[in-house]
Design a protein around this motif. Sequence first.
Motif, PDB file in Angstrom:
ATOM      1  N   GLN A 126       0.862  -1.190   0.000  1.00  0.00           N
ATOM      2  CA  GLN A 126       0.000   0.000   0.000  1.00  0.00           C
ATOM      3  C   GLN A 126       0.893   1.233   0.000  1.00  0.00           C
ATOM      4  OE1 GLN A 126      -1.548   0.531   3.871  1.00  0.00           O
ATOM      5  NE2 GLN A 126      -3.140   1.990   3.299  1.00  0.00           N
ATOM      6  N   PHE A 128       0.667   4.663   0.268  1.00  0.00           N
ATOM      7  CA  PHE A 128      -0.112   5.851   0.629  1.00  0.00           C
ATOM      8  C   PHE A 128       0.801   6.887   1.302  1.00  0.00           C
ATOM      9  CE2 PHE A 128      -4.792   4.182   1.119  1.00  0.00           C
ATOM     10  CZ  PHE A 128      -4.740   3.661  -0.154  1.00  0.00           C
ATOM     11  N   SER A 129       1.410   6.501   2.447  1.00  0.00           N
ATOM     12  CA  SER A 129       2.146   7.484   3.256  1.00  0.00           C
ATOM     13  C   SER A 129       3.359   8.050   2.525  1.00  0.00           C
ATOM     14  CB  SER A 129       2.631   6.845   4.561  1.00  0.00           C
ATOM     15  OG  SER A 129       1.567   6.328   5.288  1.00  0.00           O
ATOM     16  N   GLY A 134       1.185  11.633   6.345  1.00  0.00           N
ATOM     17  CA  GLY A 134       0.914  10.441   7.160  1.00  0.00           C
ATOM     18  C   GLY A 134      -0.484  10.572   7.714  1.00  0.00           C
ATOM     19  N   SER A 135      -0.603  11.185   8.912  1.00  0.00           N
ATOM     20  CA  SER A 135      -1.933  11.485   9.444  1.00  0.00           C
ATOM     21  C   SER A 135      -2.682  12.399   8.478  1.00  0.00           C
ATOM     22  CB  SER A 135      -1.819  12.173  10.804  1.00  0.00           C
ATOM     23  OG  SER A 135      -1.104  11.356  11.691  1.00  0.00           O
ATOM     24  N   TRP A 159       7.269   4.213   4.609  1.00  0.00           N
ATOM     25  CA  TRP A 159       6.582   3.251   5.483  1.00  0.00           C
ATOM     26  C   TRP A 159       5.765   2.241   4.663  1.00  0.00           C
ATOM     27  CZ3 TRP A 159       9.535   5.229   8.753  1.00  0.00           C
ATOM     28  CH2 TRP A 159       9.476   6.529   9.201  1.00  0.00           C
ATOM     29  N   SER A 161       4.928  -1.059   3.926  1.00  0.00           N
ATOM     30  CA  SER A 161       5.126  -2.423   4.406  1.00  0.00           C
ATOM     31  C   SER A 161       5.049  -3.390   3.232  1.00  0.00           C
ATOM     32  CB  SER A 161       4.038  -2.808   5.413  1.00  0.00           C
ATOM     33  OG  SER A 161       3.990  -1.871   6.448  1.00  0.00           O
ATOM     34  N   THR A 365      -2.889   6.555  13.327  1.00  0.00           N
ATOM     35  CA  THR A 365      -2.501   6.543  14.744  1.00  0.00           C
ATOM     36  C   THR A 365      -3.736   6.521  15.655  1.00  0.00           C
ATOM     37  OG1 THR A 365      -2.479   8.950  14.942  1.00  0.00           O
ATOM     38  CG2 THR A 365      -0.427   7.913  14.219  1.00  0.00           C
ATOM     39  N   GLU A 367      -4.412   8.614  17.891  1.00  0.00           N
ATOM     40  CA  GLU A 367      -4.988   9.962  17.996  1.00  0.00           C
ATOM     41  C   GLU A 367      -5.956  10.223  16.839  1.00  0.00           C
ATOM     42  OE1 GLU A 367      -1.720   9.297  18.251  1.00  0.00           O
ATOM     43  OE2 GLU A 367      -1.403   9.706  20.375  1.00  0.00           O
ATOM     44  N   ASN A 371      -9.886  11.070  16.861  1.00  0.00           N
ATOM     45  CA  ASN A 371     -10.474  12.232  16.166  1.00  0.00           C
ATOM     46  C   ASN A 371     -11.690  11.802  15.349  1.00  0.00           C
ATOM     47  OD1 ASN A 371      -8.571  13.983  17.128  1.00  0.00           O
ATOM     48  ND2 ASN A 371      -7.426  14.194  15.204  1.00  0.00           N
ATOM     49  N   GLU A 383     -11.813  19.506  13.717  1.00  0.00           N
ATOM     50  CA  GLU A 383     -10.580  20.276  13.873  1.00  0.00           C
ATOM     51  C   GLU A 383     -10.581  21.445  12.891  1.00  0.00           C
ATOM     52  OE1 GLU A 383      -7.296  17.643  13.116  1.00  0.00           O
ATOM     53  OE2 GLU A 383      -7.193  17.301  15.265  1.00  0.00           O
ATOM     54  N   LEU A 400      -1.899  21.178   9.142  1.00  0.00           N
ATOM     55  CA  LEU A 400      -3.346  20.944   9.048  1.00  0.00           C
ATOM     56  C   LEU A 400      -4.065  22.270   8.918  1.00  0.00           C
ATOM     57  CD1 LEU A 400      -3.866  18.137  11.625  1.00  0.00           C
ATOM     58  CD2 LEU A 400      -4.135  17.981   9.172  1.00  0.00           C
TER      59      LEU A 400
HETATM   60  C1  LIG Z   1       4.931  -0.598  11.170  1.00  0.00           C
HETATM   61  C2  LIG Z   1       4.291   0.401  10.257  1.00  0.00           C
HETATM   62  C3  LIG Z   1       3.808  -0.024   9.029  1.00  0.00           C
HETATM   63  C4  LIG Z   1       3.233   0.892   8.150  1.00  0.00           C
HETATM   64  N1  LIG Z   1       2.827   0.444   6.918  1.00  0.00           N
HETATM   65  C5  LIG Z   1       2.341   1.334   6.011  1.00  0.00           C
HETATM   66  C6  LIG Z   1       2.026   0.918   4.670  1.00  0.00           C
HETATM   67  O1  LIG Z   1       2.131  -0.268   4.325  1.00  0.00           O
HETATM   68  N2  LIG Z   1       1.602   1.839   3.789  1.00  0.00           N
HETATM   69  C7  LIG Z   1       1.452   3.160   4.106  1.00  0.00           C
HETATM   70  O2  LIG Z   1       1.047   3.933   3.254  1.00  0.00           O
HETATM   71  N3  LIG Z   1       1.760   3.590   5.373  1.00  0.00           N
HETATM   72  C8  LIG Z   1       2.203   2.715   6.321  1.00  0.00           C
HETATM   73  N4  LIG Z   1       2.538   3.142   7.591  1.00  0.00           N
HETATM   74  C9  LIG Z   1       2.456   4.561   7.878  1.00  0.00           C
HETATM   75  C10 LIG Z   1       1.388   4.968   8.873  1.00  0.00           C
HETATM   76  O3  LIG Z   1       0.105   4.940   8.296  1.00  0.00           O
HETATM   77  C11 LIG Z   1       1.774   6.387   9.345  1.00  0.00           C
HETATM   78  O4  LIG Z   1       2.987   6.267  10.063  1.00  0.00           O
HETATM   79  C12 LIG Z   1       0.729   7.017  10.202  1.00  0.00           C
HETATM   80  O5  LIG Z   1      -0.411   7.327   9.447  1.00  0.00           O
HETATM   81  C13 LIG Z   1       1.241   8.284  10.907  1.00  0.00           C
HETATM   82  O6  LIG Z   1       1.797   9.149   9.989  1.00  0.00           O
HETATM   83  P1  LIG Z   1       3.250   9.782  10.264  1.00  0.00           P
HETATM   84  O7  LIG Z   1       4.191   8.673  10.586  1.00  0.00           O
HETATM   85  O8  LIG Z   1       3.581  10.674   9.116  1.00  0.00           O
HETATM   86  O9  LIG Z   1       3.092  10.640  11.589  1.00  0.00           O
HETATM   87  P2  LIG Z   1       2.482  12.126  11.700  1.00  0.00           P
HETATM   88  O10 LIG Z   1       1.245  12.228  10.883  1.00  0.00           O
HETATM   89  O11 LIG Z   1       3.570  13.102  11.426  1.00  0.00           O
HETATM   90  O12 LIG Z   1       2.071  12.189  13.224  1.00  0.00           O
HETATM   91  C14 LIG Z   1       3.027  12.413  14.267  1.00  0.00           C
HETATM   92  C15 LIG Z   1       2.274  12.434  15.595  1.00  0.00           C
HETATM   93  O13 LIG Z   1       1.320  13.523  15.605  1.00  0.00           O
HETATM   94  C16 LIG Z   1       0.008  13.049  15.875  1.00  0.00           C
HETATM   95  N5  LIG Z   1      -0.959  13.787  15.069  1.00  0.00           N
HETATM   96  C17 LIG Z   1      -0.855  14.099  13.759  1.00  0.00           C
HETATM   97  N6  LIG Z   1      -1.964  14.759  13.352  1.00  0.00           N
HETATM   98  C18 LIG Z   1      -2.797  14.828  14.419  1.00  0.00           C
HETATM   99  C19 LIG Z   1      -4.095  15.374  14.627  1.00  0.00           C
HETATM  100  N7  LIG Z   1      -4.760  15.957  13.627  1.00  0.00           N
HETATM  101  N8  LIG Z   1      -4.659  15.254  15.852  1.00  0.00           N
HETATM  102  C20 LIG Z   1      -3.990  14.636  16.874  1.00  0.00           C
HETATM  103  N9  LIG Z   1      -2.738  14.102  16.744  1.00  0.00           N
HETATM  104  C21 LIG Z   1      -2.165  14.203  15.531  1.00  0.00           C
HETATM  105  C22 LIG Z   1       0.028  11.593  15.464  1.00  0.00           C
HETATM  106  O14 LIG Z   1      -0.963  10.835  16.145  1.00  0.00           O
HETATM  107  C23 LIG Z   1       1.440  11.169  15.848  1.00  0.00           C
HETATM  108  O15 LIG Z   1       1.502  10.846  17.213  1.00  0.00           O
HETATM  109  C24 LIG Z   1       3.115   2.257   8.507  1.00  0.00           C
HETATM  110  C25 LIG Z   1       3.591   2.681   9.762  1.00  0.00           C
HETATM  111  C26 LIG Z   1       4.174   1.770  10.626  1.00  0.00           C
HETATM  112  C27 LIG Z   1       4.694   2.246  11.951  1.00  0.00           C
END
Ligand SMILES: Cc1cc2nc3c(=O)[nH]c(=O)nc-3n(C[C@H](O)[C@H](O)[C@H](O)COP(=O)(O)OP(=O)(O)OC[C@H]3O[C@@H](n4cnc5c(N)ncnc54)[C@H](O)[C@@H]3O)c2cc1C
Length: 400
Positions: A126, A128-129, A134-135, A159, A161, A365, A367, A371, A383, A400
């Motif tokens: 997948q 996506f990220s 990410g979020s 990320w 997988s 995540t 969080e 939400n 938000e 955001l």
């Molecule tokens: C083991 C693993 C496997 C993964 N596999 C895949 C995959 O196969 N394909 C893929 O596309 N992605 C994958 N991911 C990515 C995963 O979906 C993202 O890591 C996740 O969505 C968080 O995005 P980020 O790492 O950019 O963190 P960020 O979005 O930068 O967030 C950082 C922190 O801020 C918090 N935060 C951010 N925005 C908000 C908000 N609006 N309100 C409250 N808190 C907030 C988050 O909860 C987090 O604690 C994987 C991640 C991991 C750890």
Amino acid sequence: MGDAVLRTPEVREALDALLERRTDETRLTSMGAGSDDLDDGRAYLAATVDGGWHVPTWPAEHGGRNASPAENHLIGSVLREYVVPDLYPFAIGLGMVGPALLSHGTAQQQDRWLRPIASGAEIWCQMFSEPEAGSDLANVALSAQPDGEEWRLGGQKTWTSRAMWAQWAICLTRTDPSQPKHKGLTMFVVAMDAPGIEVRSLRQMNNDAHFSEVFVDGAVVPDEWRIGDIGEGWRVAMTVLAHERAGAGSRGGGDGSRRGARLPIWLADLERLDALSAPALRNEAMQIHATDMASRWTSQRAADEARAGGSPGPAGSGAKLRTVESYKGRAYTANRAAGAHGMLEDGHGYIETVTAPSMSIRGGTDEIQRNILGERVLGLPGEPRLDRDAPWRDSRKGML
Ligand SMILES: Cc1cc2nc3c(=O)[nH]c(=O)nc-3n(C[C@H](O)[C@H](O)[C@H](O)COP(=O)(O)OP(=O)(O)OC[C@H]3O[C@@H](n4cnc5c(N)ncnc54)[C@H](O)[C@@H]3O)c2cc1C
């Protein structure tokens, strides 16, 4: 497979001919933690595809058996009597891409991709990220530019997988930067061996290296590999994510609990370590067991809702939060019960303990799930989303 109602003895008879029964000694890995084993999952899926036993609700011609939700539930519960390997390598195809193709794919796409997913012949990842998405997934920047009947892709995912195992990726791209961020997105299927795709493995703290960065430089994708309309990528992405959340606790691997066993395996292991005679640990273990059961039922309900074809609801977010809580609870309690030996790589609950933190991040995540529940279930104010209506290229990326 006709109209006759399926019964347990019939399912058991069919599965007895294909699979091994679980015993109290059966141990399974879960979520790919500490394992690079593709062969067991492939053999299991190849054995079950003709009967449509692993994805029963899919059409029979695509590796399912047109099962009703009730039959699907029955098959799932009988399958717990058998050794179902950890299907982590195959989970994106089975749990996310397959359902998305059934909702949004063309007949030609379904013919090409569904059966090899169900048989384990082809693995999907997948994409996506991204580093800045990410979020805030709608901030995806990887671009797809039209080029005659094809599209040319460029950018970076992270990320991802299973990228190094996968033949195919479902990839969210930006096709129109002049549209607001959720609107200029389009979903494609990408061949992972195409020129212009480079996969670089990342190592996690549990020593797994099966998730990756993917660099895309001029990879070509034919237009018939587009899923959904141009500009409809967000809608397809939401279907994929709803199935991911709902399926977080779905069949395959897990804690290895056997249907009909006196205790789930993780509790039987605690009993063997004599941990259940300590009142505090016993109390904690029972609370986790209760959460675990609620989590399984909620996941089942959310998965059934998502499979029923309507728009997948926020139940998946609740299911995902509970699955994470019970995974962590089992891991940490088991590891603590093992004492000093739990700090060693072969210690009881070690792999699960160093895998557990990632559960709160992958698939969205904790969080973000809260939400979603706050806004869509509790009706709390949303938000502030200042960049929602502005053209994406003018928005402040990563904010955001
Ligand atoms: C083991 C693993 C496997 C993964 N596999 C895949 C995959 O196969 N394909 C893929 O596309 N992605 C994958 N991911 C990515 C995963 O979906 C993202 O890591 C996740 O969505 C968080 O995005 P980020 O790492 O950019 O963190 P960020 O979005 O930068 O967030 C950082 C922190 O801020 C918090 N935060 C951010 N925005 C908000 C908000 N609006 N309100 C409250 N808190 C907030 C988050 O909860 C987090 O604690 C994987 C991640 C991991 C750890």
